[in-house]
Design a protein around this motif. Structure first.
Motif, short mmCIF file in Angstrom:
data_model
loop_
_atom_site.label_atom_id
_atom_site.label_comp_id
_atom_site.label_asym_id
_atom_site.label_seq_id
_atom_site.Cartn_x
_atom_site.Cartn_y
_atom_site.Cartn_z
N TYR A 92 0.83 -1.28 -0.23
CA TYR A 92 0.02 0.12 -0.01
C TYR A 92 0.87 1.24 -0.07
O TYR A 92 0.68 2.12 -0.93
N THR A 93 1.96 1.28 0.81
CA THR A 93 2.68 2.61 0.95
C THR A 93 3.56 2.77 -0.33
O THR A 93 3.59 3.85 -0.70
N LEU A 94 3.86 1.63 -0.99
CA LEU A 94 4.73 1.70 -2.30
C LEU A 94 3.80 2.32 -3.32
O LEU A 94 4.26 3.10 -4.03
N SER A 95 2.36 2.01 -3.30
CA SER A 95 1.61 2.29 -4.25
C SER A 95 1.50 3.79 -4.27
O SER A 95 1.24 4.50 -5.05
N GLN A 96 1.29 4.14 -2.96
CA GLN A 96 0.88 5.51 -2.60
C GLN A 96 2.27 6.53 -2.99
O GLN A 96 2.07 7.68 -3.53
N TRP A 97 3.43 5.89 -2.62
CA TRP A 97 4.40 6.62 -3.14
C TRP A 97 4.54 6.82 -4.49
O TRP A 97 4.62 7.78 -5.24
N GLY A 98 4.14 5.98 -5.10
CA GLY A 98 4.06 5.89 -6.71
C GLY A 98 3.19 6.55 -7.19
O GLY A 98 3.34 7.51 -8.25
N GLU A 99 2.04 6.67 -6.55
CA GLU A 99 1.04 7.88 -6.94
C GLU A 99 1.48 9.21 -6.87
O GLU A 99 1.22 9.95 -7.67
N GLN A 104 0.34 13.21 -10.94
CA GLN A 104 -1.14 13.28 -11.54
C GLN A 104 -2.13 14.34 -10.77
O GLN A 104 -2.57 14.96 -11.27
N GLY A 105 -1.85 14.45 -9.57
CA GLY A 105 -2.54 15.29 -8.53
C GLY A 105 -3.89 14.74 -7.88
O GLY A 105 -4.05 14.73 -6.81
N SER A 106 -4.52 13.92 -8.74
CA SER A 106 -5.65 13.10 -8.29
C SER A 106 -5.44 11.67 -8.30
O SER A 106 -4.96 11.08 -9.06
N PRO A 107 -5.89 10.97 -6.97
CA PRO A 107 -5.60 9.66 -6.97
C PRO A 107 -6.58 8.87 -7.81
O PRO A 107 -7.56 9.29 -8.08
N ARG A 108 -5.89 7.80 -8.22
CA ARG A 108 -6.66 6.76 -9.19
C ARG A 108 -7.33 5.77 -8.55
O ARG A 108 -8.59 5.38 -8.95
N ARG A 109 -7.10 5.61 -7.13
CA ARG A 109 -7.86 4.72 -6.20
C ARG A 109 -7.74 5.29 -4.88
O ARG A 109 -6.74 6.00 -4.44
N ILE A 110 -8.96 5.11 -4.25
CA ILE A 110 -9.30 5.59 -2.78
C ILE A 110 -9.64 4.47 -2.04
O ILE A 110 -10.24 3.51 -2.18
N PHE A 111 -8.85 4.48 -0.93
CA PHE A 111 -9.23 3.27 0.09
C PHE A 111 -9.98 3.85 1.21
O PHE A 111 -9.39 4.81 1.96
N VAL A 123 0.35 6.51 4.35
CA VAL A 123 0.80 5.51 5.15
C VAL A 123 -0.07 4.54 5.50
O VAL A 123 0.53 3.41 6.49
N GLY A 124 -1.43 4.43 5.16
CA GLY A 124 -2.27 3.44 5.50
C GLY A 124 -2.94 3.69 6.91
O GLY A 124 -3.60 2.71 7.37
N HIS A 125 -2.93 4.99 7.66
CA HIS A 125 -3.87 5.08 8.67
C HIS A 125 -5.05 5.70 8.36
O HIS A 125 -5.25 6.62 7.41
N CYS A 126 -6.19 5.11 9.19
CA CYS A 126 -7.63 5.60 8.99
C CYS A 126 -7.47 7.16 9.81
O CYS A 126 -7.00 7.25 10.88
N TYR A 131 -5.74 4.37 13.27
CA TYR A 131 -4.75 3.01 13.28
C TYR A 131 -4.76 2.83 11.79
O TYR A 131 -5.42 3.04 10.95
N ALA A 132 -3.89 1.70 11.36
CA ALA A 132 -3.84 1.12 10.05
C ALA A 132 -4.67 -0.07 10.11
O ALA A 132 -4.36 -1.07 10.48
N PRO A 133 -5.91 -0.12 9.45
CA PRO A 133 -6.71 -1.16 9.19
C PRO A 133 -6.09 -2.14 8.39
O PRO A 133 -5.21 -1.96 7.31
N GLY A 134 -6.30 -3.38 8.65
CA GLY A 134 -5.84 -4.46 7.59
C GLY A 134 -6.56 -4.47 6.51
O GLY A 134 -7.54 -3.88 6.11
N PRO A 135 -6.05 -5.10 5.39
CA PRO A 135 -6.70 -5.08 4.06
C PRO A 135 -8.21 -5.81 3.95
O PRO A 135 -8.98 -5.33 3.31
N GLU A 136 -8.34 -6.66 5.01
CA GLU A 136 -9.66 -7.16 5.14
C GLU A 136 -10.72 -6.05 5.79
O GLU A 136 -12.12 -6.02 5.61
N GLU A 137 -10.41 -5.01 6.17
CA GLU A 137 -11.15 -3.75 6.74
C GLU A 137 -11.30 -2.82 5.66
O GLU A 137 -11.60 -1.58 5.97
#
Length: 181
Positions: A92-99, A104-111, A123-126, A131-137
């Motif tokens: 997730y963090t690597l993907s966000q860094w790549g974003e 581009q300015g606007s995210p392609r995906r929002i979690f 960095v994956g925190h709500c 806290y940082a929810p797991g992928p199942e959340e």
């Protein structure tokens, strides 16, 4: 001289990790597995990867204990193991860094954190629960920077709609729907 495939002379945990997930396509296969891709044909179609390379990468991930191969309705499916799920924060963090690096300015995906509906930060925190929810959340949504015209494979079409991570991505049912913008 050919490029080696391991880091035998490196006494480093990062080098050991790269031996498992550092080959080309491997992180994208894992990303798609987190998104809910499970079938060989869906991985191949979404990644535009040769069948021979995909077969090798999937086999390597199964041998490494990151994916399990299970029969399902006459076909095999690939599921993330608990060990692979531990990779989510790094992916997730690597993907966000790549974003951020694309500019581009606007995210392609929002979690979004499913429990409270808040966005997850870079960095994956709500933002609400702190806290940082797991992928199942988490639920993935197309962001304002999503470009629906780039790819038209079944996985890309299914990802045009909100989808809970780790849940099987139904590429057949959603492939005919049109995205609402």
């Amino acid at each position: 001289m050919s490029l080696g495939v391991d880091y035998a002379k490196q006494d480093c945990p990062l080098a050991r990790a790269l031996e498992l997930v550092g080959e080309r396509w491997t992180l994208l296969i894992l990303r798609d597995a987190f998104y809910g891709v499970r079938r060989f044909t869906d991985f191949a179609g979404h990644l535009d990867i040769s069948k021979a390379v995909l077969t090798q990468r999937l086999s390597s991930l199964v041998r490494a204990g990151l994916l399990t191969k299970v029969p399902c309705g006459g076909r095999d499916e690939y599921l993330l193991t608990d060990s692979a799920r531990m990779l989510w924060p790094a992916l997730y963090t690597l993907s966000q860094w790549g974003e951020q690096q694309t500019g581009q300015g606007s995210p392609r995906r929002i979690f979004l954190h499913v429990d409270c509906g808040s966005k997850v930060d870079a960095v994956g925190h709500c933002a609400t629960c702190r806290y940082a929810p797991g992928p199942e959340e988490l639920e993935i949504h197309p962001g304002p920077g999503a470009d629906f015209g780039v790819r038209d494979d079944p996985v890309s079409r299914a990802l045009r709609y909100p989808h809970r991570l780790l849940q099987p991505l139904d590429t057949r049912a959603q492939s005919e729907r049109m995205p609402e913008r």
